[in-house]
Design a protein around this motif. Structure first.
Motif, PDB file in Angstrom:
ATOM      1  N   ALA A  54      38.171 -73.920  43.765  1.00 39.64           N
ATOM      2  CA  ALA A  54      37.373 -73.882  42.535  1.00 39.64           C
ATOM      3  C   ALA A  54      36.514 -72.635  42.366  1.00 39.64           C
ATOM      4  N   ASN A  55      36.076 -72.035  43.455  1.00 38.95           N
ATOM      5  CA  ASN A  55      35.232 -70.830  43.355  1.00 38.95           C
ATOM      6  C   ASN A  55      35.115 -70.193  44.738  1.00 38.95           C
ATOM      7  N   GLY A  56      34.503 -69.034  44.788  1.00 34.47           N
ATOM      8  CA  GLY A  56      34.425 -68.279  46.039  1.00 34.47           C
ATOM      9  C   GLY A  56      33.482 -68.888  47.057  1.00 34.47           C
ATOM     10  N   THR A  57      32.477 -69.611  46.582  1.00 32.79           N
ATOM     11  CA  THR A  57      31.545 -70.268  47.505  1.00 32.79           C
ATOM     12  C   THR A  57      32.239 -71.430  48.200  1.00 32.79           C
ATOM     13  N   ASP A  58      32.962 -72.238  47.426  1.00 31.15           N
ATOM     14  CA  ASP A  58      33.775 -73.311  48.010  1.00 31.15           C
ATOM     15  C   ASP A  58      34.767 -72.731  49.015  1.00 31.15           C
ATOM     16  N   PHE A  80      22.619 -58.340  54.186  1.00 31.61           N
ATOM     17  CA  PHE A  80      22.682 -57.691  52.885  1.00 31.61           C
ATOM     18  C   PHE A  80      23.985 -58.109  52.194  1.00 31.61           C
ATOM     19  N   THR A  81      23.931 -59.251  51.508  1.00 33.12           N
ATOM     20  CA  THR A  81      25.101 -59.769  50.788  1.00 33.12           C
ATOM     21  C   THR A  81      24.606 -60.790  49.778  1.00 33.12           C
ATOM     22  N   PHE A  82      25.515 -61.290  48.958  1.00 29.94           N
ATOM     23  CA  PHE A  82      25.166 -62.360  48.037  1.00 29.94           C
ATOM     24  C   PHE A  82      24.885 -63.633  48.840  1.00 29.94           C
ATOM     25  N   ALA A  83      23.928 -64.437  48.378  1.00 31.50           N
ATOM     26  CA  ALA A  83      23.443 -65.592  49.139  1.00 31.50           C
ATOM     27  C   ALA A  83      24.527 -66.612  49.463  1.00 31.50           C
ATOM     28  N   ALA A  84      25.599 -66.648  48.678  1.00 28.30           N
ATOM     29  CA  ALA A  84      26.660 -67.637  48.919  1.00 28.30           C
ATOM     30  C   ALA A  84      27.144 -67.595  50.360  1.00 28.30           C
ATOM     31  N   THR A  85      27.198 -66.395  50.924  1.00 26.86           N
ATOM     32  CA  THR A  85      27.740 -66.230  52.271  1.00 26.86           C
ATOM     33  C   THR A  85      26.934 -67.049  53.277  1.00 26.86           C
ATOM     34  N   VAL A  86      25.614 -66.959  53.195  1.00 28.18           N
ATOM     35  CA  VAL A  86      24.768 -67.643  54.167  1.00 28.18           C
ATOM     36  C   VAL A  86      24.541 -69.103  53.761  1.00 28.18           C
ATOM     37  N   PRO A 126      32.292 -61.063  58.187  1.00 34.18           N
ATOM     38  CA  PRO A 126      32.078 -59.771  57.546  1.00 34.18           C
ATOM     39  C   PRO A 126      32.297 -59.904  56.044  1.00 34.18           C
ATOM     40  N   VAL A 127      31.504 -59.185  55.284  1.00 34.70           N
ATOM     41  CA  VAL A 127      31.658 -59.168  53.824  1.00 34.70           C
ATOM     42  C   VAL A 127      32.144 -57.764  53.466  1.00 34.70           C
ATOM     43  N   HIS A 128      33.192 -57.659  52.700  1.00 41.25           N
ATOM     44  CA  HIS A 128      33.654 -56.321  52.276  1.00 41.25           C
ATOM     45  C   HIS A 128      32.795 -55.933  51.080  1.00 41.25           C
ATOM     46  N   GLU A 152      36.684 -63.510  56.714  1.00 46.63           N
ATOM     47  CA  GLU A 152      36.363 -62.396  55.814  1.00 46.63           C
ATOM     48  C   GLU A 152      35.903 -62.931  54.461  1.00 46.63           C
ATOM     49  N   ASP A 153      34.718 -62.520  54.037  1.00 44.57           N
ATOM     50  CA  ASP A 153      34.290 -62.809  52.669  1.00 44.57           C
ATOM     51  C   ASP A 153      34.782 -61.657  51.800  1.00 44.57           C
ATOM     52  N   ASN A 154      35.907 -61.927  51.135  1.00 48.65           N
ATOM     53  CA  ASN A 154      36.575 -60.863  50.375  1.00 48.65           C
ATOM     54  C   ASN A 154      36.315 -60.987  48.872  1.00 48.65           C
ATOM     55  N   ALA A 155      35.220 -61.648  48.508  1.00 50.06           N
ATOM     56  CA  ALA A 155      34.926 -61.878  47.087  1.00 50.06           C
ATOM     57  C   ALA A 155      34.808 -60.570  46.306  1.00 50.06           C
ATOM     58  N   GLN A 156      34.372 -59.510  46.989  1.00 50.87           N
ATOM     59  CA  GLN A 156      34.166 -58.238  46.278  1.00 50.87           C
ATOM     60  C   GLN A 156      35.255 -57.211  46.590  1.00 50.87           C
ATOM     61  N   GLY A 157      36.187 -57.583  47.472  1.00 51.64           N
ATOM     62  CA  GLY A 157      37.102 -56.556  47.976  1.00 51.64           C
ATOM     63  C   GLY A 157      38.566 -56.731  47.637  1.00 51.64           C
ATOM     64  N   THR A 181      38.019 -65.632  48.741  1.00 51.76           N
ATOM     65  CA  THR A 181      37.748 -64.717  47.638  1.00 51.76           C
ATOM     66  C   THR A 181      37.268 -65.511  46.429  1.00 51.76           C
ATOM     67  N   SER A 182      36.753 -64.784  45.449  1.00 47.97           N
ATOM     68  CA  SER A 182      36.243 -65.381  44.222  1.00 47.97           C
ATOM     69  C   SER A 182      36.953 -64.751  43.026  1.00 47.97           C
ATOM     70  N   PHE A 183      37.246 -65.579  42.033  1.00 43.94           N
ATOM     71  CA  PHE A 183      37.800 -65.054  40.774  1.00 43.94           C
ATOM     72  C   PHE A 183      36.783 -65.161  39.650  1.00 43.94           C
ATOM     73  N   SER A 186      33.472 -61.389  36.655  1.00 41.18           N
ATOM     74  CA  SER A 186      33.135 -59.976  36.890  1.00 41.18           C
ATOM     75  C   SER A 186      33.736 -59.415  38.177  1.00 41.18           C
ATOM     76  N   LYS A 187      34.412 -60.235  38.964  1.00 42.19           N
ATOM     77  CA  LYS A 187      35.011 -59.717  40.198  1.00 42.19           C
ATOM     78  C   LYS A 187      36.226 -58.852  39.859  1.00 42.19           C
ATOM     79  N   ASN A 188      36.742 -58.131  40.843  1.00 40.45           N
ATOM     80  CA  ASN A 188      37.828 -57.186  40.537  1.00 40.45           C
ATOM     81  C   ASN A 188      39.060 -57.884  39.978  1.00 40.45           C
ATOM     82  N   ASP A 194      35.445 -70.161  36.461  1.00 42.42           N
ATOM     83  CA  ASP A 194      35.328 -70.082  37.915  1.00 42.42           C
ATOM     84  C   ASP A 194      36.674 -70.247  38.589  1.00 42.42           C
ATOM     85  N   GLY A 195      36.820 -69.620  39.736  1.00 43.12           N
ATOM     86  CA  GLY A 195      38.024 -69.772  40.533  1.00 43.12           C
ATOM     87  C   GLY A 195      37.814 -69.125  41.888  1.00 43.12           C
ATOM     88  N   GLY A 196      38.636 -69.502  42.845  1.00 43.24           N
ATOM     89  CA  GLY A 196      38.538 -68.899  44.170  1.00 43.24           C
ATOM     90  C   GLY A 196      39.783 -69.198  44.973  1.00 43.24           C
TER      91      GLY A 196
HETATM   92  C1  LIG Z   1      30.688 -63.693  44.175  1.00 41.19           C
HETATM   93  C2  LIG Z   1      30.533 -63.836  45.628  1.00 41.19           C
HETATM   94  C3  LIG Z   1      30.672 -65.066  46.288  1.00 41.19           C
HETATM   95  C4  LIG Z   1      30.774 -66.370  45.565  1.00 41.19           C
HETATM   96  O1  LIG Z   1      31.763 -66.498  44.642  1.00 41.19           O
HETATM   97  P1  LIG Z   1      31.648 -67.608  43.466  1.00 41.19           P
HETATM   98  O2  LIG Z   1      33.015 -67.662  42.919  1.00 41.19           O
HETATM   99  O3  LIG Z   1      30.638 -67.114  42.514  1.00 41.19           O
HETATM  100  O4  LIG Z   1      31.251 -68.898  44.112  1.00 41.19           O
HETATM  101  C5  LIG Z   1      30.601 -65.089  47.666  1.00 41.19           C
HETATM  102  N1  LIG Z   1      30.390 -63.984  48.369  1.00 41.19           N
HETATM  103  C6  LIG Z   1      30.217 -62.781  47.793  1.00 41.19           C
HETATM  104  C7  LIG Z   1      29.994 -61.575  48.641  1.00 41.19           C
HETATM  105  C8  LIG Z   1      30.272 -62.665  46.400  1.00 41.19           C
HETATM  106  O5  LIG Z   1      30.084 -61.472  45.827  1.00 41.19           O
END
Ligand SMILES: *Cc1c(COP(=O)(O)O)cnc(C)c1O
Length: 377
Positions: A54-58, A80-86, A126-128, A152-157, A181-183, A186-188, A194-196
């Motif tokens: 459903a999303n990148g946090t899930d 130093f990353t978006f809070a979802a990671t932690v 690691p977060v890219h 790997e948190d590849n939401a941005q990579g 990853t996250s869709f 605004s992601k690449n 929402d999607g992931g």
């Molecule tokens: C956007 C993002 C997420 C979360 O993705 P959502 O789809 O918004 O839940 C997680 N980690 C990083 C680094 C992000 O940039």
């Protein structure tokens, strides 16, 4: 910051007809579009399994559930990353261990990882960050030595290539044991909601995760593990299928815009452009897909610059204004300020400029001239 309308105009026919087709066939959940997208993304990434959710946090949470991490296990990630990671680490009652990042490329600091390892450590995340591949050779070596998982948190990579020391290339998100990853739009690679997705090359882990995303079911109405409900819906999958063939071009457009920004800022003393590697070489290898284009402003008032840009009609962002170790929700007495000298400094200096696939030369010229005039005065 992003121009989703302009990008849509260019793929409108395909997107509209695919969405209409989902509606006509009423296959709203787990339809053909989702299965086809999954296969196409597996092929694009060169990974054995993509599990949409459903999303990148899930995706991150489910990856950690799939690995069977237990309350009290320590998970090392970047401060130093978006809070979802932690957030998901804490949510699963694992113990987040935040560490400092590299001052040049903003990614998790290798020495800081080594220092943070204890007998309880079970995983590294690691977060890219901003679209730049983290130092995966080093991270995988540490993980192997200490028997740790790498998530790997590849939401941005998404779409970035990581080139190993031996010259071999892999897509980010296909190197660790599992990746998310996250869709988010605004992601690449963004959908229209929402999607992931979760990626892995491990057949057993993929099987476990496919059950977890579906209420812990491997056989209908038999719930073997505690799962979640996390699905990518068919309309979003249809949008993603229309965009995936363009992802490399989208990333190329971002890299080109980034190069133009960096060219314009060349020689401006107070402005540090992204990098810290041989940028020409790495950029042509797509190791940085510029989810964000982030400058460091030295010896000038970053916040005043933000206000000035807003007045001039230029959107900008401060990613991130507060390091995670200082956030109320994630404070921990184990943290010592002297271990976070880089993040504590970066939060005062960073500024991210508009970055998307539709930036034109005139916009870049206006943005860079406005910044240079302000910083130089
Ligand atoms: C956007 C993002 C997420 C979360 O993705 P959502 O789809 O918004 O839940 C997680 N980690 C990083 C680094 C992000 O940039």
């Amino acid at each position: 910051m992003v121009d989703l309308k302009g990008q849509y105009e260019n793929i409108k026919e395909r997107v509209d007809s695919s969405i209409m087709n989902v509606i006509e066939t009423t296959a709203f959940v787990n339809g053909t579009e989702v299965h086809e997208f999954q296969k196409e993304l597996e092929q694009y990434l060169g990974v054995k399994h993509v599990i949409p959710c459903a999303n990148g946090t899930d995706a991150l949470q489910i990856a950690m559930m799939g690995l069977g991490l237990k309350p009290g296990d320590e998970v090392i990630t970047a401060d130093f990353t978006f809070a979802a990671t932690v957030e998901v680490i804490a949510l699963l009652q694992l113990t987040p261990v935040l560490v400092d990042v590299d001052p040049i490329n903003f990614n998790i600091d290798i020495e800081a990882i080594k220092k943070a390892i204890t007998p309880k450590t079970k995983a590294i995340v690691p977060v890219h960050l901003f679209g730049l591949a983290a130092n995966m050779d080093e991270i995988m070596a540490i993980a192997e030595e200490h028997n740790l998982y790498v998530i790997e948190d590849n939401a941005q990579g998404i779409g970035a290539d990581y080139t190993s020391k031996d010259g071999s290339k892999k897509k980010t998100g296909t190197i660790g044991h599992v990746a998310s990853t996250s869709f988010f739009p605004s992601k690449n690679l963004g959908c229209y909601g929402d999607g992931g997705a979760i990626f892995t090359n491990d057949d057993d882990l993929a099987h476990i995760i496919r059950g977890i995303v579906n209420h812990g079911m491997y056989v209908r109405y038999h719930h073997d593990v505690v799962g979640v409900n996390s699905r990518l819906d068919s309309i979003q999958a249809a949008v993603l299928r229309a965009k995936l063939p363009h992802l490399d071009n989208y990333n190329k457009a971002r890299i080109e815009a980034a190069n133009k920004y960096s060219e314009a800022f060349k020689g401006i003393e107070n402005i540090i452009t992204p990098g810290g590697f041989d940028s020409e070489k790495n950029l042509s290898e797509k190791s940085h897909v510029f989810h964000q284009y982030t400058l460091k402003i030295k010896n000038a008032d970053r916040d005043a610059l933000v206000n000035h840009l807003n007045e001039k009609g230029i959107p900008c962002g401060v990613y991130y204004p507060i390091p995670l170790h200082l956030q109320k929700a994630y404070k921990d007495e184990r943290y010592k300020e002297e271990d976070f000298t880089v993040t504590n400094q970066l939060i005062k200096e960073v500024i991210s400029l508009p970055m998307h696939t539709e930036l034109d030369d005139e916009q870049i010229k206006y943005i860079t001239e406005t910044i240079i005039n302000f910083v130089a005065k």
